[in-house]
Write an enzyme that holds these catalytic residues in place. Structure first.
Site: not given
Ligand code: 6PG
Length: 485
Positions: A136, A190, A193-194, A197
């Site tokens: 990430s 991960k 984590h997303n 996010e």
């Molecule tokens: C990270 C982000 C990365 C990516 C996402 C965006 O941790 O660096 O999460 O993995 O930017 O996958 O996700 P979306 O396109 O689904 O918003």
């Protein structure tokens, strides 16, 4: 220095897939003194990297997979940085055929953890190590220090760990990288984590919406509030970049850029995966789910246009807040409390996944490696780390003293924000569902007792009693006496 691969096997790591993320992480390895073998399906990308950034360190240029594998020291370590999906399987197969038992294949993409479990088992059967590693931090993180979440066999971490830790972000001298757990554990973590996010971004979006439509602030004024918040308990990467995005002017129109961007959020799928997995695990990740659904609603452009064209009634709306300073503080408290709920739910899902797959995940370790490098990096991850270090078996993050007190200090603000937004017709699914979750958690009696009665009525599904153990059924279509099931 760059050499063609005809020389001896001297690279400590190979990177295949040299789009931006792959190139940047390859450069990061090189900048840390590692010799990096480079490979890409089209050699033009390899050459471009070397032409533009060859000065970053020691690269070995290769064209074929055989050359690439031959350039690596044993045990060979190859990091795959291709778009997650079918391409990953074919790249793995090509590499695996050219590698030897004991070699390590690392998938650094956003792979679905169940795919990682499958791939790890298949490669283990061939004597190879497969490490699904969540990475990430986006493009900038890949170059300057991401947060890395490697799963896979523990023994592979012995040779891989120091390499990954050297390029990861560092916080207080601690690398944002640790062995997460076996097979799919790294990609599972991960994924969550997303999901967090998504929730974090949705909550920030709701705060912005309230500033814009309840307080009538413009993008620049809202940017100032976020910049100010970034100096306090909300300090985080996402709050910081929110201020920057809101400050950006559109060159073509002179307006704030945010005002000319189409309000339909896209997604590549990791948030959706988090919710699907949570449904299977039976974990109520309401904050994350609302964030995924809010993106979906924003993206339902035809439906929204139809609803707007018909002018759907708003009902009787309330008055806008008159004390802007107080309402700003209310939004801050609502955001912080809802954010705590989102993280608490994410950590619940991690605990459930750990139990389901026997991963023995350590929540304090995850909070530690999320403090830097990753998209959800935030000052308050230190607090989460402390909370889980103090009690690894916390029933909920919300019950850790610091978080409990933080929520209780802002509870009235949180209620005012949800009530005001509702009376103004401003959607706040994240704030509202998080507050409902909190109220659900603390409720003495939930209406689920009635649900159980209904289930027993129409399907003889039985219920438990508050006063004695066992399962019971009422003879609803008979004399309505109760029997023990
Ligand atoms: C990270 C982000 C990365 C990516 C996402 C965006 O941790 O660096 O999460 O993995 O930017 O996958 O996700 P979306 O396109 O689904 O918003």
């Amino acid at each position: 220095m760059t050499e063609n691969s005809s020389t001896t096997a001297r690279a400590q790591i190979g990177v295949t897939g040299l789009a931006v993320m792959g190139s940047n992480i390859a450069r990061n390895f090189a900048r840390h003194g590692h010799t990096v073998a480079l490979h890409n399906r089209s050699v033009a990308k390899t050459d471009a990297l070397i032409a533009e950034h060859g000065g970053d360190g020691d690269f070995v240029r290769t064209e074929t997979v055989e050359e690439f594998v031959a350039a690596l020291q044993k045990p060979r370590r190859v990091l795959i940085m291709v778009k997650a999906g079918d391409a990953t399987d074919s790249v793995i197969e090509e590499l695996a055929s050219a590698m030897e038992p004991g070699d390590i294949i690392i998938d650094g993409g956003n792979a679905l953890y169940t795919d990682t479990i499958r791939r790890e088992a298949a490669l283990r059967a061939r004597g190879l190590h497969f490490v699904g590693a969540g990475i990430s931090g986006g493009e900038e993180g890949a170059l300057n220090g991401p947060s890395i979440m490697p799963g896979g066999p523990k023994e592979s971490y012995e040779s891989l760990g120091p390499l990954l830790e050297s390029v990861a972000a560092q916080v207080d001298g601690t690398p944002c990288c640790t062995h997460i757990g076996p097979d799919g554990a790294g990609h599972f973590v991960k994924m969550v984590h997303n999901g967090i996010e998504y929730a974090d971004m949705q909550l920030i979006g709701e705060a912005y919406h309230l500033f814009r439509d309840a307080l009538g602030l413009d993008a620049g004024q809202i940017a100032d509030v976020f910049a100010e918040w970034n100096t306090g308990t909300l300090e985080s990467y996402l709050i910081e970049i929110t201020a920057e995005v809101l400050r950006q002017k559109d060159a073509a129109t002179g307006q704030a850029l945010v005002d000319v961007i189409v309000d339909a959020a896209e997604q590549k799928g990791t948030g959706r995966w988090t919710v699907k997995s949570a449904l299977d695990l039976g974990v109520p990740v309401t904050g994350i789910a609302e964030a995924v659904f809010a993106r979906a609603l924003s993206g339902s452009r035809a439906q929204r246009a139809a609803a707007q064209a018909q002018g759907l009634a708003a009902g009787t709306l309330g008055d806008k807040p008159t004390d802007a300073a107080q309402f700003t503080e209310d939004i801050r408290a609502a955001l912080y409390a809802s954010k705590i709920v989102a993280y608490a739910q994410g950590f619940d899902q991690i605990a459930a996944g750990s139990a389901e797959y026997n991963w023995d995940l350590k929540p304090a370790d995850l909070a530690t490696i999320w403090r830097g490098g990753c998209i959800i990096r935030a000052q308050f991850l230190n607090r989460i780390k402390d909370a889980y270090e103090e009690n690894p078996d916390l029933p909920s993050l919300i019950l850790a003293p610091y978080f409990r007190e933080s929520i209780e200090a802002g509870i009235d603000s949180w209620r005012r924000v949800v009530a005001t937004a509702t009376m103004l017709g401003i959607p706040v699914p994240g704030f509202a569902s998080s507050l409902s979750y909190y109220d659900g958690l603390r409720a003495e009696r939930l209406p689920a007792a009635l649900t159980q009665g209904q289930r027993d009525f129409f399907g003889a599904h039985t219920y438990e009693r508050t006063d004695r153990p066992g399962k019971f059924h009422t003879l609803w279509s008979g004399d309505r006496s109760e029997v023990q099931a």
